[in-house]
Design an enzyme around this catalytic site. Sequence first.
Site, PDB file in Angstrom:
ATOM      1  N   SER A  33       0.807  -1.228   0.000  1.00 49.80           N
ATOM      2  CA  SER A  33       0.000   0.000   0.000  1.00 49.80           C
ATOM      3  C   SER A  33       0.839   1.276   0.000  1.00 49.80           C
ATOM      4  O   SER A  33       0.518   2.210  -0.743  1.00 49.80           O
ATOM      5  CB  SER A  33      -0.962   0.005   1.193  1.00 49.80           C
ATOM      6  OG  SER A  33      -1.935  -0.976   0.984  1.00 49.80           O
ATOM      7  N   THR A  78      -6.461  -3.640   6.676  1.00 52.20           N
ATOM      8  CA  THR A  78      -6.387  -4.966   6.064  1.00 52.20           C
ATOM      9  C   THR A  78      -6.447  -6.053   7.136  1.00 52.20           C
ATOM     10  O   THR A  78      -6.714  -5.762   8.312  1.00 52.20           O
ATOM     11  CB  THR A  78      -5.151  -5.056   5.122  1.00 52.20           C
ATOM     12  OG1 THR A  78      -5.210  -6.289   4.428  1.00 52.20           O
ATOM     13  CG2 THR A  78      -3.834  -4.950   5.875  1.00 52.20           C
ATOM     14  N   LYS A  82     -10.543  -5.708   9.392  1.00 48.54           N
ATOM     15  CA  LYS A  82     -11.625  -5.060   8.639  1.00 48.54           C
ATOM     16  C   LYS A  82     -12.964  -5.079   9.384  1.00 48.54           C
ATOM     17  O   LYS A  82     -13.777  -4.159   9.254  1.00 48.54           O
ATOM     18  CB  LYS A  82     -11.789  -5.715   7.262  1.00 48.54           C
ATOM     19  CG  LYS A  82     -10.620  -5.435   6.325  1.00 48.54           C
ATOM     20  CD  LYS A  82     -10.869  -6.014   4.948  1.00 48.54           C
ATOM     21  CE  LYS A  82      -9.615  -5.907   4.097  1.00 48.54           C
ATOM     22  NZ  LYS A  82      -9.827  -6.366   2.715  1.00 48.54           N
ATOM     23  N   ASN A 103     -12.497  -1.218   4.719  1.00 50.46           N
ATOM     24  CA  ASN A 103     -11.057  -1.211   4.379  1.00 50.46           C
ATOM     25  C   ASN A 103     -10.501   0.200   4.222  1.00 50.46           C
ATOM     26  O   ASN A 103      -9.307   0.363   3.986  1.00 50.46           O
ATOM     27  CB  ASN A 103     -10.780  -2.041   3.115  1.00 50.46           C
ATOM     28  CG  ASN A 103     -11.138  -1.294   1.845  1.00 50.46           C
ATOM     29  OD1 ASN A 103     -11.961  -0.383   1.865  1.00 50.46           O
ATOM     30  ND2 ASN A 103     -10.530  -1.674   0.742  1.00 50.46           N
ATOM     31  N   ASN A 166     -19.457 -22.662  -2.256  1.00 50.70           N
ATOM     32  CA  ASN A 166     -18.513 -22.715  -1.137  1.00 50.70           C
ATOM     33  C   ASN A 166     -18.379 -24.147  -0.623  1.00 50.70           C
ATOM     34  O   ASN A 166     -19.314 -24.940  -0.732  1.00 50.70           O
ATOM     35  CB  ASN A 166     -19.006 -21.803  -0.007  1.00 50.70           C
ATOM     36  CG  ASN A 166     -17.925 -21.563   1.024  1.00 50.70           C
ATOM     37  OD1 ASN A 166     -16.767 -21.348   0.679  1.00 50.70           O
ATOM     38  ND2 ASN A 166     -18.282 -21.617   2.302  1.00 50.70           N
ATOM     39  N   THR A 168     -18.410 -25.085   2.332  1.00 47.17           N
ATOM     40  CA  THR A 168     -19.532 -25.229   3.271  1.00 47.17           C
ATOM     41  C   THR A 168     -20.738 -24.512   2.654  1.00 47.17           C
ATOM     42  O   THR A 168     -20.790 -23.278   2.640  1.00 47.17           O
ATOM     43  CB  THR A 168     -19.165 -24.562   4.616  1.00 47.17           C
ATOM     44  OG1 THR A 168     -17.833 -24.955   4.965  1.00 47.17           O
ATOM     45  CG2 THR A 168     -20.127 -24.931   5.714  1.00 47.17           C
TER      46      THR A 168
HETATM   47  P1  ATR Z   1     -11.690 -14.308   3.857  1.00 49.22           P
HETATM   48  O1  ATR Z   1     -11.951 -13.104   4.694  1.00 49.22           O
HETATM   49  O2  ATR Z   1     -10.340 -14.337   3.193  1.00 49.22           O
HETATM   50  O3  ATR Z   1     -12.796 -14.560   2.887  1.00 49.22           O
HETATM   51  P2  ATR Z   1     -12.722 -16.361   5.541  1.00 49.22           P
HETATM   52  O4  ATR Z   1     -13.889 -15.503   5.911  1.00 49.22           O
HETATM   53  O5  ATR Z   1     -12.041 -17.198   6.586  1.00 49.22           O
HETATM   54  O6  ATR Z   1     -11.578 -15.503   4.889  1.00 49.22           O
HETATM   55  O7  ATR Z   1     -13.193 -17.322   4.337  1.00 49.22           O
HETATM   56  C1  ATR Z   1     -12.329 -18.198   3.726  1.00 49.22           C
HETATM   57  C2  ATR Z   1     -13.065 -18.845   2.540  1.00 49.22           C
HETATM   58  O8  ATR Z   1     -12.171 -19.732   1.861  1.00 49.22           O
HETATM   59  C3  ATR Z   1     -14.263 -19.685   2.941  1.00 49.22           C
HETATM   60  O9  ATR Z   1     -15.202 -19.625   1.901  1.00 49.22           O
HETATM   61  C4  ATR Z   1     -13.642 -21.080   3.063  1.00 49.22           C
HETATM   62  O10 ATR Z   1     -14.553 -22.140   2.926  1.00 49.22           O
HETATM   63  P3  ATR Z   1     -15.404 -22.659   4.216  1.00 49.22           P
HETATM   64  O11 ATR Z   1     -16.456 -21.632   4.458  1.00 49.22           O
HETATM   65  O12 ATR Z   1     -15.939 -23.966   3.814  1.00 49.22           O
HETATM   66  O13 ATR Z   1     -14.402 -22.740   5.352  1.00 49.22           O
HETATM   67  C5  ATR Z   1     -12.726 -21.052   1.868  1.00 49.22           C
HETATM   68  N1  ATR Z   1     -11.603 -22.002   1.951  1.00 49.22           N
HETATM   69  C6  ATR Z   1     -10.496 -21.901   2.720  1.00 49.22           C
HETATM   70  N2  ATR Z   1      -9.653 -22.935   2.502  1.00 49.22           N
HETATM   71  C7  ATR Z   1     -10.248 -23.701   1.549  1.00 49.22           C
HETATM   72  C8  ATR Z   1      -9.890 -24.913   0.874  1.00 49.22           C
HETATM   73  N3  ATR Z   1      -8.744 -25.550   1.142  1.00 49.22           N
HETATM   74  N4  ATR Z   1     -10.761 -25.411  -0.041  1.00 49.22           N
HETATM   75  C9  ATR Z   1     -11.917 -24.777  -0.311  1.00 49.22           C
HETATM   76  N5  ATR Z   1     -12.315 -23.640   0.276  1.00 49.22           N
HETATM   77  C10 ATR Z   1     -11.495 -23.105   1.199  1.00 49.22           C
END
Ligand code: ATR
Length: 298
Positions: A33, A78, A82, A103, A166, A168
């Site tokens: 930044s 960051t 946030k 942000n 996603n 999940t």
């Molecule tokens: P950010 O603020 O970077 O979005 P976060 O809120 O922790 O961080 O979200 C991370 C995202 O990456 C989520 O959608 C997570 O999926 P889950 O909700 O199922 O946890 C996804 N993610 C992280 N590692 C992953 C992996 N190895 N494979 C698939 N999805 C992943």
Amino acid sequence: MSHYPFLTELKPNRFVGKNIYAVFGNPIGHSKSPLIHEQFAIQTQQEIDYLRIQPPLDGFAAMLTQFFALGGQGASITIPFKLDAYQLCQQLSTRARLAGAVNTVWQKDGMLCGDNTDGAGLVADLLSQGVVIHEADVLIVGAGGASRGILEPLLHQKPKRIWIANRTAQKAHELVSIFQPLATELDVELMASSTAQLENHATPAFSLVINSSSAGLEDQSPLSTLAADHVFCTGGFAYDLVYGKTTVFMEQALQRGCRISDGLGMLVEQAAIAFSQWRQVDIKRLDTRAVVAQLRNA
Ligand code: ATR
């Protein structure tokens, strides 16, 4: 990745007679930044000092408050602050409210104002790379904070559909429920599924696939080989929000005939929106592409 000096405490004499801006994060030593904002300052003949500040994980609110009390004029926020910034701000832009995260922060009439320029930065970068979002069929993989941060500006481009997948599924459905009223108003179809469901033979190919998941940070793709076969198509565009490396997701897309991009342009574009807000300069005066090129060559 190079590391740069950063502050863990604020000294009042640093602020005297200066236009001080800063990025707050933890860790923050890798942040580009300052380099970006220094270029914008040169382009528009503004005198600013831009610092990296690393508060302790439980000390963000105190340090941001001190920063503005000492005369700091604006801050970029960051990871992982946030959400804290969102909670601290007394005035929020609509897109920050929908993103649930802030942000970009500044003070107006003694009040802390917060915006979220990430999604608008992404849209600006996509458009500058010639990607058509209007009427497009868009897939967003991931449903965390990064995904939530980009949805409002993407919806305003009026794609035909945004499908959120996603690992999940529940979290994808939660995002759809937050953004459904806006999607309905803008006549955009919103869908949610698990990423596993993208392996289904009926999954359409998308003209734009955005990886907002953090899987790339662990050198993984959120898409299985079968899901990748279904969602990518020749002539499509695949964008990963992370920058500085070709992720497994980007490689999957490349192998299936897509154009690809990392998120460096988004980083620069979101900073440009913040800079123009803080300094009240017309954003058209900022040559963001020159800064992207400079960072790529650095
Ligand atoms: P950010 O603020 O970077 O979005 P976060 O809120 O922790 O961080 O979200 C991370 C995202 O990456 C989520 O959608 C997570 O999926 P889950 O909700 O199922 O946890 C996804 N993610 C992280 N590692 C992953 C992996 N190895 N494979 C698939 N999805 C992943």
